[in-house]
Design a protein around this motif. Structure first.
Motif, PDB file in Angstrom:
ATOM      1  N   LYS A 198       0.739  -1.215   0.063  1.00 47.31           N
ATOM      2  CA  LYS A 198      -0.054   0.014  -0.065  1.00 47.31           C
ATOM      3  C   LYS A 198       0.767   1.464  -0.049  1.00 47.31           C
ATOM      4  CE  LYS A 198      -3.941   1.774   2.328  1.00 47.31           C
ATOM      5  NZ  LYS A 198      -5.045   1.367   3.436  1.00 47.31           N
ATOM      6  N   LYS A 199       2.088   1.413   0.830  1.00 46.74           N
ATOM      7  CA  LYS A 199       2.846   2.357   1.079  1.00 46.74           C
ATOM      8  C   LYS A 199       3.591   2.592  -0.168  1.00 46.74           C
ATOM      9  CE  LYS A 199       6.457   0.338   3.910  1.00 46.74           C
ATOM     10  NZ  LYS A 199       7.244   0.294   2.805  1.00 46.74           N
ATOM     11  N   ASP A 200       3.759   1.769  -0.970  1.00 48.51           N
ATOM     12  CA  ASP A 200       4.648   1.493  -2.201  1.00 48.51           C
ATOM     13  C   ASP A 200       4.361   2.195  -3.374  1.00 48.51           C
ATOM     14  OD1 ASP A 200       6.621   0.675  -0.764  1.00 48.51           O
ATOM     15  OD2 ASP A 200       6.657  -1.477  -1.569  1.00 48.51           O
ATOM     16  N   VAL A 201       2.895   2.217  -3.470  1.00 48.82           N
ATOM     17  CA  VAL A 201       2.236   2.827  -4.658  1.00 48.82           C
ATOM     18  C   VAL A 201       2.570   4.114  -4.977  1.00 48.82           C
ATOM     19  CG1 VAL A 201      -0.104   3.539  -5.498  1.00 48.82           C
ATOM     20  CG2 VAL A 201      -0.157   1.491  -4.373  1.00 48.82           C
ATOM     21  N   ILE A 202       2.922   4.361  -6.234  1.00 49.68           N
ATOM     22  CA  ILE A 202       3.537   5.573  -6.718  1.00 49.68           C
ATOM     23  C   ILE A 202       2.390   6.466  -7.448  1.00 49.68           C
ATOM     24  CG2 ILE A 202       4.926   6.540  -8.418  1.00 49.68           C
ATOM     25  CD1 ILE A 202       6.895   4.119  -8.070  1.00 49.68           C
ATOM     26  N   ILE A 203       2.234   7.720  -7.216  1.00 48.14           N
ATOM     27  CA  ILE A 203       1.316   8.723  -7.569  1.00 48.14           C
ATOM     28  C   ILE A 203       2.120   9.720  -8.330  1.00 48.14           C
ATOM     29  CG2 ILE A 203      -0.586  10.184  -7.129  1.00 48.14           C
ATOM     30  CD1 ILE A 203      -1.105   8.552  -4.687  1.00 48.14           C
ATOM     31  N   THR A 204       1.884   9.820  -9.638  1.00 47.40           N
ATOM     32  CA  THR A 204       2.820  10.721 -10.416  1.00 47.40           C
ATOM     33  C   THR A 204       1.776  12.039 -10.341  1.00 47.40           C
ATOM     34  OG1 THR A 204       1.370  10.266 -12.546  1.00 47.40           O
ATOM     35  CG2 THR A 204       3.380   8.881 -12.141  1.00 47.40           C
ATOM     36  N   SER A 205       2.680  13.110 -10.805  1.00 50.92           N
ATOM     37  CA  SER A 205       2.131  14.519 -10.722  1.00 50.92           C
ATOM     38  C   SER A 205       0.726  14.470 -11.452  1.00 50.92           C
ATOM     39  CB  SER A 205       3.131  15.217 -11.158  1.00 50.92           C
ATOM     40  OG  SER A 205       3.555  15.125 -12.577  1.00 50.92           O
ATOM     41  N   SER A 206       0.692  13.687 -12.540  1.00 56.18           N
ATOM     42  CA  SER A 206      -0.633  13.851 -13.066  1.00 56.18           C
ATOM     43  C   SER A 206      -1.845  12.999 -12.411  1.00 56.18           C
ATOM     44  CB  SER A 206      -0.677  13.248 -14.671  1.00 56.18           C
ATOM     45  OG  SER A 206      -0.150  11.970 -14.399  1.00 56.18           O
ATOM     46  N   GLY A 207      -1.493  12.278 -11.187  1.00 50.16           N
ATOM     47  CA  GLY A 207      -2.342  11.793 -10.315  1.00 50.16           C
ATOM     48  C   GLY A 207      -2.811  10.159 -10.810  1.00 50.16           C
ATOM     49  N   LYS A 208      -2.022   9.417 -11.656  1.00 49.35           N
ATOM     50  CA  LYS A 208      -1.829   8.375 -11.828  1.00 49.35           C
ATOM     51  C   LYS A 208      -1.319   7.411 -10.892  1.00 49.35           C
ATOM     52  CE  LYS A 208      -2.646   4.596 -14.537  1.00 49.35           C
ATOM     53  NZ  LYS A 208      -3.937   4.078 -14.640  1.00 49.35           N
ATOM     54  N   VAL A 210      14.096  -0.664  -8.973  1.00 49.29           N
ATOM     55  CA  VAL A 210      13.429  -0.063  -8.328  1.00 49.29           C
ATOM     56  C   VAL A 210      12.753   0.954  -9.060  1.00 49.29           C
ATOM     57  CG1 VAL A 210      13.032   1.693  -6.235  1.00 49.29           C
ATOM     58  CG2 VAL A 210      14.659  -0.150  -6.160  1.00 49.29           C
ATOM     59  N   VAL A 211      11.070   0.997  -9.041  1.00 47.69           N
ATOM     60  CA  VAL A 211      10.664   2.069  -9.785  1.00 47.69           C
ATOM     61  C   VAL A 211      10.144   2.928  -9.034  1.00 47.69           C
ATOM     62  CG1 VAL A 211       8.206   2.179 -10.904  1.00 47.69           C
ATOM     63  CG2 VAL A 211       9.557   0.076 -11.354  1.00 47.69           C
ATOM     64  N   VAL A 212      10.328   4.207  -9.580  1.00 47.93           N
ATOM     65  CA  VAL A 212      10.294   5.528  -8.864  1.00 47.93           C
ATOM     66  C   VAL A 212       9.264   6.228  -9.786  1.00 47.93           C
ATOM     67  CG1 VAL A 212      12.483   5.583  -7.653  1.00 47.93           C
ATOM     68  CG2 VAL A 212      12.139   6.503 -10.091  1.00 47.93           C
ATOM     69  N   GLY A 213       8.776   7.653  -8.889  1.00 49.55           N
ATOM     70  CA  GLY A 213       7.974   8.590 -10.181  1.00 49.55           C
ATOM     71  C   GLY A 213       7.095   9.329  -9.301  1.00 49.55           C
ATOM     72  N   ASP A 214       7.008   9.267  -7.669  1.00 48.19           N
ATOM     73  CA  ASP A 214       5.997  10.094  -7.066  1.00 48.19           C
ATOM     74  C   ASP A 214       6.198  11.460  -7.052  1.00 48.19           C
ATOM     75  OD1 ASP A 214       4.206   8.735  -5.142  1.00 48.19           O
ATOM     76  OD2 ASP A 214       5.940   7.991  -3.840  1.00 48.19           O
ATOM     77  N   ASN A 215       5.266  12.185  -7.559  1.00 47.42           N
ATOM     78  CA  ASN A 215       5.303  13.472  -7.951  1.00 47.42           C
ATOM     79  C   ASN A 215       6.093  14.144  -9.109  1.00 47.42           C
ATOM     80  OD1 ASN A 215       3.455  14.111  -5.657  1.00 47.42           O
ATOM     81  ND2 ASN A 215       5.160  13.949  -4.193  1.00 47.42           N
ATOM     82  N   ARG A 216       6.272  12.997  -9.775  1.00 46.23           N
ATOM     83  CA  ARG A 216       6.812  13.150 -11.035  1.00 46.23           C
ATOM     84  C   ARG A 216       6.070  13.124 -12.263  1.00 46.23           C
ATOM     85  NH1 ARG A 216      12.276  14.902  -9.745  1.00 46.23           N
ATOM     86  NH2 ARG A 216      12.996  13.707  -8.077  1.00 46.23           N
ATOM     87  N   PRO A 217       6.470  13.819 -13.297  1.00 43.32           N
ATOM     88  CA  PRO A 217       5.693  13.635 -14.491  1.00 43.32           C
ATOM     89  C   PRO A 217       5.470  12.222 -15.179  1.00 43.32           C
ATOM     90  CG  PRO A 217       7.717  14.633 -15.064  1.00 43.32           C
ATOM     91  CD  PRO A 217       7.805  14.402 -13.635  1.00 43.32           C
TER      92      PRO A 217
END
Length: 634
Positions: A472-482, A503-510
C-alpha cells in the motif's frame, strides 16, 4: 469487501511450548536423523545428528542458561548467521521459557542498540569478534544487558560447563511450565521505512503455521518412504527462516545449515547436501535461472536452453489448465518435445540443485508467473507463498493438486483473509501476533476486531486464490494523479538476464522511472561476446550504446505488461547493487525504497531533468518528450 477462509486445520493441538516436539521426537524415534553438519568448514561430507543427540545438546545448554540466570520470560538476542548452533540455542532458550530476539548479524550499530534496548534483552549471543565490538559499542545504553556471549570463542561449551552440576530434572520442570500462549519470539520487522517494531509471537502462533503446513502438505517434502531434507540458508533473524526451522524440527525433516549465501557456497551445499525440498526467495530463484542460462550460453547452447525453457513453460501452463479443469492438457507434440528436453536438459538442471528437489516454496515477495511455470516445467513445482512477520510466517498455500501459478494460493485452513474496498489484505487466525513491544498505539492501528491490516494490496478470485499486487505504501502517484503499483514492473525487469535489481520511482514526477543495477557476471559475459570494430575509444562508445539498447529492450518488455500511462519512460543504471551492508536492502532481501530514493536523490533528479528538451516552454509534465525511454547511465 471480499472474504475467504477455509475450514479449521486437522493439525495437532498444542499443549506446551515449541521445544516439546523435539523431546517427543527423541522419546518416540531416538535414532531419527534430525540435523546434518559438515565434518569441516570446507567439507563436502555431512554427518547426521540423531533426535536424542540433538535433545541432549539442548538439555546441556539449557542447564547452562539456567546457571547463568536466564529465567522464564527473559529475553535473549541471537545475532548470528544461519548455523547449527543457532538452532540448538533457540530450542534451549524455549526449553527454559526464555524469549528469543533474532538480530541480523550485519545490523548496524544503531539498529542493534535499538533492538536490544527496545526488547529489554538481558543477554546476546554474537557470532564473532565483529559482533562483540558492535554490541560493546552500545552497552553503555543497555542497563539490562548482563551477558555477551561469542559463538566462535566457545561460548556454548562454556555455558554447558557452567550448568553441568544441575540435574536434567530441573530443565524438564521448567519446560513443562511453558504455555502455548507464552511469548516465544520477539521478531523485529524488516524496517523498510522507519524503525523496526518488535512483533510478539507466541509458541502457539509459530506452531500453528508449521503444524498446519505439515498436516496438509508434509507428504510433498520427499518421495514416499523417504525422509524429507531441507537446506536452511535463509536468515533465522527473519520469521521465514524461523518457520523453516520449525517445519524441520516439528516435522522430522533432516535439516542442514548453510551460513554463506554466496553463489559458489550455496551451489556447493545444494550439490552435497541434496535437499528434497527448497525454501527460497524470488531473487535466488531468479539468480538460479539466470545461472542456468549463462552456463548454457558459455557452452554454446544458449539457444537450446531458451527453446527448452519455453517448452517447460508451455508444458506447465497446459498441465495447469488441465488440473484446474480448463483444458485438455499438453498435446502429443508438446509432450514429445518435453520428454526430449527432459533427457537432454531438465534433469541436468535438477542435478545442479542436488538432484532430489521435488518442490519448493518462494516467500518474501511475489514470484513472477513465468518463472513459476519454468520450474514446474523442469520438474520442480514452486509454491509462491505469502506471510508476514506479524502472522508468524505463512498465511496462504497452494491447494495440493489445484495449484495456480501467479497467485500465492488460498488461505491456510483456520486462517481468514479479506480484501478491503481499497485493496488492502486483512488477515485473522491463530498465527496473528499479540502486538508490538511497547507500542500500544501501533498495535491498535494494526489490529481491528481481530483482523490484521497487512499493508499489502491484493485481490481474491472467485475460487479464493490470492494475488499480491504490491504494498500500500509503495504505490506511486505521478504528478498527473496516476497510481502505479511498482511490483509487477520490477518483476518483469528482473527477468532480463542483465538486470540484477530494479526500483520503480515516480512519486510527484511527470512519469514513471526506474533505477536499475546490472548482474556483474552476465554483464562480463555479454561484453565478452561483443565483436565491435574500431580502436579502444570507439569500441567503448559502441559498447555503451549497445548496452543502452539492451536495457531499453528490457524496459520495453516490462512495459508490455502495463498500460501506457503506467509504463517506464526514464531509467538510470547504477554502478553498485542495493545491498544489506549499504542499508538499501532489508535482511530478508526486500528493497528499502525510502532509503534508496533518498540515497539516489541526485541521480533521480538528473534522470528526469535529462528529458527536458531545449526550446520547449510547456511545463515538463505536459511535454510529449516523455514518450520515449530514456538512456541515462552514470
Amino acid at each position: 469487501m471480499r472474504d475467504h477462509a477455509l475450514a479449521p486445520p486437522s493439525a495437532p493441538h498444542l499443549t506446551g511450548g515449541l521445544a516439546d516436539s523435539l523431546f517427543e521426537t527423541a522419546a518416540r524415534t531416538p535414532a531419527l536423523p534430525m540435523i546434518a553438519r559438515r565434518t569441516g568448514p570446507a567439507s563436502s561430507v555431512w554427518e547426521e545428528i540423531t533426535a536424542v543427540e540433538f535433545r541432549d545438546e539442548v538439555v546441556d545448554l539449557a542447564k547452562g542458561l539456567i546457571a547463568a540466570g536466564i529465567a522464564p520470560g527473559r529475553r535473549v538476542a541471537i545475532m548470528a548467521r544461519t548455523r547449527y548452533e543457532w538452532t540448538v540455542l533457540c530450542h534451549a532458550l524455549w526449553t527454559v521459557g526464555a524469549e528469543v530476539v533474532p538480530v541480523h548479524p550485519t545490523s548496524s550499530r544503531d539498529q542493534v542498540e535499538w533492538i536490544l534496548r527496545d526488547s529489554g534483552c538481558v543477554a546476546v549471543l554474537v557470532e564473532d569478534e565483529q559482533g562483540v565490538m558492535t554490541v560493546g559499542s552500545v552497552c553503555a545504553g543497555l542497563p539490562l544487558l548482563r551477558h555477551v556471549w561469542q559463538l566462535d570463542a566457545g561460548a556454548l561449551d562454556q555455558l554447558v560447563a557452567r550448568g553441568r552440576y544441575l540435574p536434567p530434572a530441573t530443565v524438564d520442570s521448567m519446560r513443562r511450565i511453558v504455555l502455548p500462549d507464552s511469548t516465544a519470539v520477539i521478531a523485529y520487522t524488516s524496517g523498510t521505512s522507519g524503525r523496526p517494531m518488535g512483533c510478539v509471537l507466541s509458541h502457539r502462533g509459530l506452531a500453528f503455521i508449521c503444524d498446519t503446513l505439515l498436516a496438509g502438505w508434509g507428504h510433498t517434502a520427499a518421495a514416499p518412504g523417504e525422509q524429507g531434507a531441507v537446506l536452511a540458508f535463509l536468515p533465522f533473524s527473519h520469521v521465514y527462516g524461523l518457520m523453516i526451522q520449525g517445519l524441520c524440527v516439528r516435522g522430522g525433516l533432516l535439516m542442514g545449515h548453510e551460513p554463506d549465501i554466496s553463489g559458489e557456497a550455496l551451489s556447493a551445499a545444494l550439490r552435497t547436501f541434496r535437499p528434497t525440498y527448497l525454501y527460497a526467495v524470488p531473487s535466488l530463484l531468479e539468480k538460479i535461472y539466470k545461472n542456468f542460462l549463462r552456463a548454457a550460453q558459455q557452452a554454446g547452447r544458449g539457444a537450446l536452453f531458451e527453446r527448452a525453457a519455453g517448452t517447460a513453460r508451455d508444458f506447465a501452463a497446459a498441465v495447469e489448465r488441465q488440473r484446474l479443469s480448463r483444458g485438455p492438457g499438453p498435446g502429443f507434440d508438446l509432450r514429445l518435445q518435453h520428454a526430449l528436453y527432459e533427457r537432454t536438459v531438465y534433469r541436468k538442471l535438477r542435478a545442479a540443485l542436488g538432484g532430489r528437489v521435488r518442490r519448493a516454496t518462494s516467500g518474501g515477495s511475489p514470484l513472477n508467473r513465468d518463472l513459476c511455470l519454468f520450474y514446474e516445467g523442469i520438474g520442480i513445482y514452486v509454491h509462491d507463498g505469502y506471510g508476514l512477520t506479524e502472522t508468524s510466517g505463512g498465511v496462504t498455500m497452494q491447494p495440493y493438486g489445484r495449484e495456480k501459478s501467479g497467485t500465492v494460493g488460498q488461505p491456510l485452513p483456520g486462517t481468514g483473509i479479506r480484501v478491503a474496498d481499497d485493496g488492502e489484505i486483512l488477515v485473522r487466525g491463530p498465527s496473528v501476533f499479540h502486538g508490538y513491544v511497547g507500542d500500544e498505539a501501533a498495535t491498535r492501528a494494526a489490529l481491528n476486531g481481530g483482523w490484521l491490516a497487512t499493508g499489502d494490496l491484493g485481490r481474491l478470485d472467485s475460487e479464493g486464490y490470492l494475488t499480491i499486487t504490491g504494498r500500500k505504501k509503495d504505490v506511486i502517484i505521478t504528478s498527473s494523479g496516476k497510481s502505479v503499483a511498482p511490483a509487477a514492473l520490477e518483476q518483469r525487469l528482473r527477468m532480463h538476464p542483465l538486470v540484477h535489481q530494479a526500483v520503480v520511482v515516480g512519486d510527484n514526477r511527470p512519469c514513471v522511472g526506474a533505477l536499475i543495477t546490472l548482474d556483474p557476471e552476465f554483464l562480463a559475459d555479454w561484453r565478452a561476446a561483443l565483436t565491435l570494430p574500431g580502436d579502444a575509444p570507439a569500441r567503448e562508445a559502441r559498447e555503451e550504446n549497445a548496452l543502452r539498447e539492451e536495457i531499453a529492450r528490457a524496459v520495453a518488455a516490462a512495459n508490455s505488461s502495463v498500460s501506457r500511462s503506467e509504463s517506464i519512460r526514464v531509467f538510470r543504471v547504477l554502478p553498485q547493487p542495493f545491498d544489506v551492508t549499504n542499508g538499501l536492502l532489508t535482511p530478508s532481501m526486500k528493497l528499502r525504497r525510502d532509503a534508496i530514493v533518498e540515497h539516489y536523490a541526485l541521480e533521480i533528479d538528473a534522470m528526469y531533468r535529462s528529458r527536458t528538451r531545449p526550446g520547449r516552454t510547456r511545463p515538463l509534465e505536459e511535454s510529449s518528450g516523455w514518450e520515449d525511454v530514456d538512456n541515462v547511465f552514470r
